[in-house]
Design a protein around this motif. Structure first.
Motif, PDB file in Angstrom:
ATOM      1  N   HIS A  22     -22.502  17.523 -32.411  1.00  0.00           N
ATOM      2  CA  HIS A  22     -21.075  17.737 -32.684  1.00  0.00           C
ATOM      3  C   HIS A  22     -20.367  18.167 -31.399  1.00  0.00           C
ATOM      4  N   ARG A  23     -21.019  19.034 -30.626  1.00  0.00           N
ATOM      5  CA  ARG A  23     -20.428  19.504 -29.364  1.00  0.00           C
ATOM      6  C   ARG A  23     -20.344  18.383 -28.334  1.00  0.00           C
ATOM      7  N   ILE A  24     -21.450  17.634 -28.181  1.00  0.00           N
ATOM      8  CA  ILE A  24     -21.474  16.566 -27.169  1.00  0.00           C
ATOM      9  C   ILE A  24     -20.424  15.504 -27.485  1.00  0.00           C
ATOM     10  N   THR A  25     -20.376  15.071 -28.760  1.00  0.00           N
ATOM     11  CA  THR A  25     -19.404  14.036 -29.120  1.00  0.00           C
ATOM     12  C   THR A  25     -17.983  14.584 -28.967  1.00  0.00           C
ATOM     13  N   GLY A  26     -17.785  15.871 -29.283  1.00  0.00           N
ATOM     14  CA  GLY A  26     -16.469  16.490 -29.147  1.00  0.00           C
ATOM     15  C   GLY A  26     -15.982  16.469 -27.711  1.00  0.00           C
ATOM     16  N   VAL A  27     -16.849  16.851 -26.780  1.00  0.00           N
ATOM     17  CA  VAL A  27     -16.471  16.867 -25.358  1.00  0.00           C
ATOM     18  C   VAL A  27     -16.155  15.448 -24.883  1.00  0.00           C
ATOM     19  N   ALA A  28     -16.980  14.491 -25.284  1.00  0.00           N
ATOM     20  CA  ALA A  28     -16.767  13.096 -24.864  1.00  0.00           C
ATOM     21  C   ALA A  28     -15.416  12.589 -25.373  1.00  0.00           C
ATOM     22  N   ILE A  29     -15.117  12.856 -26.646  1.00  0.00           N
ATOM     23  CA  ILE A  29     -13.858  12.399 -27.226  1.00  0.00           C
ATOM     24  C   ILE A  29     -12.686  13.089 -26.531  1.00  0.00           C
ATOM     25  N   PHE A  30     -12.841  14.376 -26.213  1.00  0.00           N
ATOM     26  CA  PHE A  30     -11.768  15.126 -25.544  1.00  0.00           C
ATOM     27  C   PHE A  30     -11.384  14.470 -24.213  1.00  0.00           C
TER      28      PHE A  30
END
Lengths: 131, 144
Positions: A22-30
């Motif tokens: 969830h964190r990794i995908t969140g940073v990438a999307i950001f």
């Protein structure tokens, strides 16, 4: 006899990996979002500037990278629903592992429907020589 | 004997309430963003010719309709604030020095505010038929 220390690294199971993802995908999307607001802002500059920059989204390499972006958005959104259910549904934490696999199944299914269509669009754009 | 602060004690009562609000915002905006972002991806990448069809005329066609202007502006605000707040929790978790933490968080909110202003100006002052030498790039409804 004292036993050897086992180390301090936290070894969670499914729940931890769901959180990590969830964190990794969140940073990438950001970071994509920052770029995406800027590239869209080009419509205010001139139609040609916007079209030129948006053409890079249609190239094979970036086109395939978009599959990763869509996968990240699917996972982050669906797992977000899982997080909300864990917080607000009385049985949420009991079923959190099952819900993780439901999230993965839904994300994979949706991606499987999206990917062939998207790849066909990218490849046909390339074979038409782009523009 | 080592004594450590109770981990549950917040920095202050005020910031504890703010954290609760931020926590609630992440869930509320998250639910709305699922509709807005999944809808955005479905319309722009799945229907019609998907990514192939996206150009100035496509965007102009969408933003000639107030529905999509409101949709995209709401998505812009919610996604940027949701994303920036998410990054803030990561910075709070992983930065080791107070100074680093403050610098990173200030930079994050500065970028967030600038992009919200830029994006809102774009969606609200957009002209689908600007003066241009490349008339082909314009949507068909401009040539009347």
């Amino acid at each position: 006899m004292p036993t050897k220390p086992t180390g301090t690294l936290y070894r969670g199971k499914t729940g931890m990996w769901a959180w990590v993802l969830h964190r990794i995908t969140g940073v990438a999307i950001f970071f994509f979002l920052l770029v995406h607001v800027l590239d869209t802002a080009l419509v205010r500059l001139s139609p040609e500037a916007y079209n030129e920059v948006i053409a890079t989204y249609k190239t094979p390499v970036i086109g395939f990278a978009e599959l990763g972006l869509v996968a990240a958005v699917l996972y982050h959104g669906l797992n977000g629903v899982r997080v909300i259910l864990i917080d607000f549904w009385s049985k949420g934490s009991k079923y959190q592992v099952a819900m993780f696999w439901i999230v993965i199944a839904l994300a994979v299914t949706t991606l499987a429907i999206f990917a062939p269509r998207h790849i066909a669009n990218v490849l046909s754009h390339m074979s038409e020589g782009g523009h | 004997m080592v004594t450590i602060e109770t981990p549950r004690s917040p920095r202050s009562r005020k910031s504890a309430n703010r954290e609760k609000l931020a926590w609630l915002f992440m869930r509320a905006s998250g639910v709305i963003l699922i509709v807005l972002v999944f809808g955005h991806l479905y319309i722009n990448l799945f229907t019609g010719e998907g990514i192939k069809a996206i150009d100035f005329a496509f965007v102009a066609g969408k933003w000639a309709d107030p529905f999509w202007q409101v949709w995209d502006t709401a998505m812009l605000w919610l996604a940027l604030i949701h994303g920036t707040n998410g990054m803030r929790t990561l910075v709070n978790d992983y930065s080791e020095r107070e100074r680093t933490r403050k610098i990173l968080n200030t930079s994050l909110w500065t970028v967030c505010i600038l992009l919200v202003i830029l994006g809102t100006l774009v969606t609200t002052t957009f002209d689908p038929c600007p003066d241009t030498s490349v008339v082909d790039a314009l949507p068909q409804f401009c040539n009347k």
